[in-house]
Each structure stands twice: as structure tokens, then as C-alpha cells.
Design an enzyme around this catalytic site. Structure first.
Site, PDB file in Angstrom:
ATOM      1  N   CYS A   1       2.068   1.703  12.622  1.00  0.00           N
ATOM      2  CA  CYS A   1       3.312   2.425  12.321  1.00  0.00           C
ATOM      3  C   CYS A   1       3.530   3.599  13.270  1.00  0.00           C
ATOM      4  O   CYS A   1       4.671   3.949  13.567  1.00  0.00           O
ATOM      5  CB  CYS A   1       3.338   2.885  10.869  1.00  0.00           C
ATOM      6  SG  CYS A   1       1.776   3.456  10.278  1.00  0.00           S
TER       7      CYS A   1
ATOM      8  N   ASN B   1      -7.939   3.791   8.681  1.00  0.00           N
ATOM      9  CA  ASN B   1      -7.346   2.617   9.323  1.00  0.00           C
ATOM     10  C   ASN B   1      -7.508   2.616  10.836  1.00  0.00           C
ATOM     11  O   ASN B   1      -7.526   1.568  11.469  1.00  0.00           O
ATOM     12  CB  ASN B   1      -5.855   2.513   8.975  1.00  0.00           C
ATOM     13  CG  ASN B   1      -5.122   3.821   9.102  1.00  0.00           C
ATOM     14  OD1 ASN B   1      -5.505   4.805   8.474  1.00  0.00           O
ATOM     15  ND2 ASN B   1      -4.085   3.860   9.901  1.00  0.00           N
TER      16      ASN B   1
ATOM     17  N   SER C   1      -3.721  -3.384  -0.699  1.00  0.00           N
ATOM     18  CA  SER C   1      -2.534  -4.067  -0.184  1.00  0.00           C
ATOM     19  C   SER C   1      -2.863  -5.503   0.205  1.00  0.00           C
ATOM     20  O   SER C   1      -3.900  -5.776   0.825  1.00  0.00           O
ATOM     21  CB  SER C   1      -2.028  -3.293   1.036  1.00  0.00           C
ATOM     22  OG  SER C   1      -0.976  -3.976   1.663  1.00  0.00           O
TER      23      SER C   1
ATOM     24  N   THR D   1      12.316  -6.934 -11.308  1.00  0.00           N
ATOM     25  CA  THR D   1      11.819  -8.302 -11.512  1.00  0.00           C
ATOM     26  C   THR D   1      10.669  -8.589 -10.551  1.00  0.00           C
ATOM     27  O   THR D   1      10.767  -8.308  -9.361  1.00  0.00           O
ATOM     28  CB  THR D   1      12.972  -9.312 -11.289  1.00  0.00           C
ATOM     29  OG1 THR D   1      14.024  -8.962 -12.189  1.00  0.00           O
ATOM     30  CG2 THR D   1      12.525 -10.737 -11.541  1.00  0.00           C
TER      31      THR D   1
ATOM     32  N   GLN E   1      -7.571  -0.229   3.582  1.00  0.00           N
ATOM     33  CA  GLN E   1      -8.403  -0.842   4.619  1.00  0.00           C
ATOM     34  C   GLN E   1      -9.759  -1.290   4.087  1.00  0.00           C
ATOM     35  O   GLN E   1     -10.382  -2.170   4.682  1.00  0.00           O
ATOM     36  CB  GLN E   1      -8.610   0.130   5.792  1.00  0.00           C
ATOM     37  CG  GLN E   1      -7.359   0.380   6.596  1.00  0.00           C
ATOM     38  CD  GLN E   1      -6.844  -0.857   7.331  1.00  0.00           C
ATOM     39  OE1 GLN E   1      -7.571  -1.817   7.563  1.00  0.00           O
ATOM     40  NE2 GLN E   1      -5.568  -0.835   7.690  1.00  0.00           N
TER      41      GLN E   1
ATOM     42  N   HIS F   1      -1.430  -7.711   2.419  1.00  0.00           N
ATOM     43  CA  HIS F   1      -1.410  -8.268   3.781  1.00  0.00           C
ATOM     44  C   HIS F   1      -2.589  -7.825   4.632  1.00  0.00           C
ATOM     45  O   HIS F   1      -2.768  -8.304   5.749  1.00  0.00           O
ATOM     46  CB  HIS F   1      -0.079  -7.966   4.481  1.00  0.00           C
ATOM     47  CG  HIS F   1       0.113  -6.563   4.958  1.00  0.00           C
ATOM     48  ND1 HIS F   1       0.004  -6.224   6.287  1.00  0.00           N
ATOM     49  CD2 HIS F   1       0.428  -5.429   4.302  1.00  0.00           C
ATOM     50  CE1 HIS F   1       0.253  -4.926   6.419  1.00  0.00           C
ATOM     51  NE2 HIS F   1       0.513  -4.423   5.227  1.00  0.00           N
TER      52      HIS F   1
ATOM     53  N   GLY G   1       0.812  -1.216   0.000  1.00  0.00           N
ATOM     54  CA  GLY G   1       0.000   0.000   0.000  1.00  0.00           C
ATOM     55  C   GLY G   1       0.845   1.265   0.000  1.00  0.00           C
ATOM     56  O   GLY G   1       0.511   2.242  -0.682  1.00  0.00           O
ATOM     57  N   THR G   2       1.924   1.264   0.754  1.00  0.00           N
ATOM     58  CA  THR G   2       2.747   2.476   0.847  1.00  0.00           C
ATOM     59  C   THR G   2       3.302   2.859  -0.520  1.00  0.00           C
ATOM     60  O   THR G   2       3.248   4.035  -0.927  1.00  0.00           O
ATOM     61  CB  THR G   2       3.907   2.248   1.845  1.00  0.00           C
ATOM     62  OG1 THR G   2       3.334   1.945   3.119  1.00  0.00           O
ATOM     63  CG2 THR G   2       4.803   3.465   1.953  1.00  0.00           C
TER      64      THR G   2
HETATM   65  N1  PLP Z   1      -2.890   3.036   3.873  1.00  0.00           N
HETATM   66  C1  PLP Z   1      -3.621   2.600   4.901  1.00  0.00           C
HETATM   67  C2  PLP Z   1      -4.978   3.184   5.133  1.00  0.00           C
HETATM   68  C3  PLP Z   1      -3.118   1.615   5.755  1.00  0.00           C
HETATM   69  O1  PLP Z   1      -3.852   1.202   6.798  1.00  0.00           O
HETATM   70  C4  PLP Z   1      -1.831   1.089   5.505  1.00  0.00           C
HETATM   71  C5  PLP Z   1      -1.228   0.102   6.423  1.00  0.00           C
HETATM   72  O2  PLP Z   1      -1.512   0.069   7.602  1.00  0.00           O
HETATM   73  C6  PLP Z   1      -1.113   1.559   4.393  1.00  0.00           C
HETATM   74  C7  PLP Z   1      -1.679   2.532   3.601  1.00  0.00           C
HETATM   75  C8  PLP Z   1       0.239   1.011   4.053  1.00  0.00           C
HETATM   76  O3  PLP Z   1       0.118  -0.256   3.450  1.00  0.00           O
HETATM   77  P1  PLP Z   1       1.335  -1.280   3.453  1.00  0.00           P
HETATM   78  O4  PLP Z   1       1.497  -1.767   4.854  1.00  0.00           O
HETATM   79  O5  PLP Z   1       0.910  -2.365   2.510  1.00  0.00           O
HETATM   80  O6  PLP Z   1       2.528  -0.531   2.955  1.00  0.00           O
END
Ligand code: PLP
Length: 380
Positions: free
Chosen positions: A323, A149, A197, A235, A177, A199, A69-70
Site C-alpha cells: 500500500c 509486514n 485476513s 448481508t 501477517q 488473502h 484486515g483493515t
Molecule cells: N495489517 C497488516 C500487518 C497487513 O500486512 C495488512 C495488509 O497488507 C493489513 C493489516 C490490511 O489487511 P487487508 O489487506 O486484508 O485489508
């Protein structure tokens, strides 16, 4: 252990694990190679692309695989802003975004792009008045998350799309989310870019995707080979992508049942906690909320102490985003919703999921009550 931290991450589904095991063996080739080992890897990647696309109602060629996601959020925000015309450089976002959107926006600000951070109401919903005020022809991009989130609050992204179309700007939504918890159809939602994302929906870590509507132009963040149309060179991580694809397929099949069952568990948990721990408030308690999230303020208690004590008793919850737990800062989301620092620090996020049972909820309520009593008793 009672796991109530599904918004931080989710366990990998056994069917996902099996698909990944196959990919690690049979799909070991480089997906860009012409020989048959490479072509098998390519076939697996393209099947995963179709599975990811199907979860959000996109076409497979509108999916770019990323590391999560990031990276998808960074590619959307920076990729659009840095590709923008000199007279169209403003980025509009909200104060409650995840750091994966806020940090690239602050980076843009530091490098000369005007950025507007829209305020939210006490539920965490973006102000439509401020949104309308921000709608100017100079806007290059609107980035507003689909679901928060920390609180689970849903943002009015369809309204953002309407406002944005009036100033000819694309809309990006962080659906990290929401994907797998709510039905998403990018066509009816009308966004141009959407991040999700692996995970967060029972896939492995290290995979995710950015939906990029056909015709939307982006500048790449990485420079290298031609993988992912040159927008995300490198890759391909075939096993992680395969696991992500399988997780998307399963999420699509199970979403309606999971959402109904998990919402009932969450609602029961919330009602019991509120009746047994006086003074408990629900943060972001509006109708438009993710079915699995309950963010509770335990007035007078320290959310971090609650979380640590619960862990010692065998229950995983979270005080804020995983985080920001690292730097012990009060939640920027709760502060943006108008709470003071002590209210924000008293909050704990419980996020339930597919594997939680009725017994988990009964047990979880007892543990939270036990910890609240313990901490209240310990106060001078
Ligand atoms: N955006 C939101 C709303 C999230 O909750 C998160 C992860 O907690 C992310 C982005 C980041 O995703 P990733 O952990 O896959 O980098």
C-alpha cells in the site's frame, strides 16, 4: 514467474476455490433468511466461523467476519476507543504498525484522544521501557502487531499483555501477517482482540475477521442490521467467508510443514544473496522473525529500481508494503528502526510461501545478482 511477494497477497488455494464455487451456487441465499436457501448459506457461514476460530484457538462466537484486515483493525481500535470511559481514553500503539492501525490511531488523535506511539529498536522490536512508561490507568487500549509486514519482526505481544493487565486495558494485536505462518493461540497469548485476513493465507480478498474475547465491549463502526451481533451489519459475503474458512482450515493443517520448508528456502536465499552481493544487510534480522520474510538493504542501490528490474525479468518482490509502494514514500518501518532515508530506500522485501520451490530460490538468487550488477554498473 517467481512469486516472492506473499506478504502482499497469496494465490487462492484450489480447495478454497472449490469451496467458494459451491458457496456461489448452493449458498446463494441470504444467510438471514428463514427458508432453506437462507439456512444453507447460514450453515456455510457458521462452518467458516468455526474454521476461522480453530486457527487461532478461539470459540466460534468470538469471531466477527469483516471485509479484511483493515476493517478488523479499524473496528478494534476505533470500536474500543470510542466506547471508552471519559477518564480512560488513551490509546497506545507502535511506530511500526500497518497503516490499518496507524491511520485510525491518527484519526483518534485528531478527534481528541491522546495516542502514544511507542518507539522500536534497530530490529523493529518495541521498546519495553517505553511500554512500561506508557502503562497508565488512563489507557483504553494497547494495539501492538504480532508480526511486521515489511520485516517479519515479531513483537513481544505476551509482554504487552502483562503490562496492559496492570492498567486494566485490553490488548489488540494485528495478526494479519502472523496468521497462517505461525501457530496462534489467543488463550495463551492473552489478547482481547486479534485481526486476521483471508488473502494473506491463500483465501480470497474481501474477507477477514476480528477475534473479540467474550466480555470485551466495542462500539460498532457501521449501523444497520443485526448481522455479526450488530457489530458488523450488512448481508454476509458468503462465498468469500466460505473461502476464508476453508483457507484457515488448510493453514492449520499445513502450517508446521509450510513454516519449516519456507524458512529453509528463505534462509538459503538470504545466505546466498549476502555472500554474492557484498554490502547487503538484513533488516530486522533477529531470531524472532516470520519464517518467510527477508527484507534486504542493497547499500547504494534504489529498492524501487531493483523491484522494477526484477519484475521485468519475471520475479515479483516488493519495495516496502504494497500500500505504501503507491506513494513512493520511504518505509516508515525502516525509518522507525533508525535507518536514514537512503538506507530505507535501498531495501527490498522478499516474502516466500507455500508454492515456492528449491528451483525458484536458485533462479531468484541469479536474478537478484543480475539486477544488482546491472544497477551498480549503471551508476556513474
Ligand atoms: N495489517 C497488516 C500487518 C497487513 O500486512 C495488512 C495488509 O497488507 C493489513 C493489516 C490490511 O489487511 P487487508 O489487506 O486484508 O485489508
Amino acid at each position: 514467474m517467481i512469486y516472492a511477494d506473499y506478504n502482499a497477497t497469496t494465490p487462492v488455494d484450489p480447495e478454497v476455490r472449490a469451496a467458494m464455487a459451491y458457496a456461489l451456487e448452493a449458498g446463494f441465499g441470504n444467510a438471514s433468511s428463514l427458508h432453506s436457501a437462507g439456512q444453507e448459506a447460514r450453515r456455510l457461514v457458521e462452518r467458516a466461523r468455526a474454521q476461522a476460530a480453530a486457527l487461532i484457538g478461539a470459540q466460534p462466537d468470538e469471531i466477527l467476519f469483516t471485509s479484511g484486515g483493515t476493517e478488523a483493525d479499524n473496528l478494534a481500535v476505533l470500536g474500543v476507543a470510542e466506547n471508552a470511559r471519559p477518564d480512560k481514553r488513551v490509546v497506545v500503539t507502535t511506530t511500526v504498525e500497518h497503516q490499518a492501525v496507524l491511520a485510525p490511531c491518527k484519526h483518534l488523535q485528531a478527534t481528541g484522544h491522546p495516542v502514544t506511539f511507542l518507539p522500536v529498536d534497530s530490529h523493529g522490536r518495541v521498546s519495553l521501557t517505553a511500554l512500561a512508561d506508557a502503562a497508565k490507568p488512563e489507557v483504553a487500549l494497547f494495539s501492538v502487531m504480532l508480526a511486521n509486514n515489511e520485516t517479519g519482526t515479531l513483537e513481544p505481544v505476551a509482554d504487552v499483555v502483562t503490562v496492559a493487565s496492570g492498567c486494566g486495558a485490553p490488548v489488540h494485536t494485528d495478526a494479519v501477517q502472523a496468521a497462517g505462518k505461525l501457530p496462534i493461540d489467543v488463550k495463551s497469548l492473552g489478547v482481547s482482540l486479534l485481526s486476521f485476513s483471508s488473502h494473506k493465507l491463500h483465501g480470497p480478498k474481501g474477507a477477514g475477521a476480528l477475534f473479540v474475547r467474550r466480555g470485551v465491549e466495542l462500539a460498532p463502526r457501521l449501523h444497520g442490521g443485526r448481522q455479526e451481533r450488530g457489530l458488523r451489519p450488512g448481508t454476509e459475503n458468503v462465498p468469500a467467508i466460505v473461502g476464508f474458512g476453508k483457507a484457515c482450515e488448510l493453514a492449520g493443517q499445513r502450517l508446521a510443514d509450510d513454516a519449516r520448508r519456507v524458512a529453509a528456502l528463505r534462509d538459503r536465499f538470504e545466505a546466498q544473496i549476502r555472500s554474492r552481493i557484498p554490502g547487503t544487510r538484513v533488516n530486522g534480522a533477529c531470531d524472532a522473525r516470520l519464517p518467510n520474510t527477508s527484507n534486504l538493504a542493497f547499500t547504494g542501490l534504489d529498492g524501487e529500481a531493483v523491484t522494477i528490474n526484477l519484475d521485468m525479468l519475471g520475479m515479483a518482490a516488493s519495495n516496502g508494503a504494497a500500500c505504501s509502494a503507491i506513494d513512493h514514500a520511504p518505509s516508515h518501518v525502516l525509518l522507525a528502526m533508525g535507518q536514514d532515508v537512503s538506507d530505507a530506500r535501498s531495501s527490498v522485501r522478499f516474502s516466500f510461501g507455500r508454492d515456492n520451490t528449491d528451483e525458484d530460490i536458485e533462479h531468484a538468487v541469479e536474478l537478484v545478482v543480475q539486477v544488482a550488477n546491472l544497477l551498480r554498473g549503471a551508476r556513474p
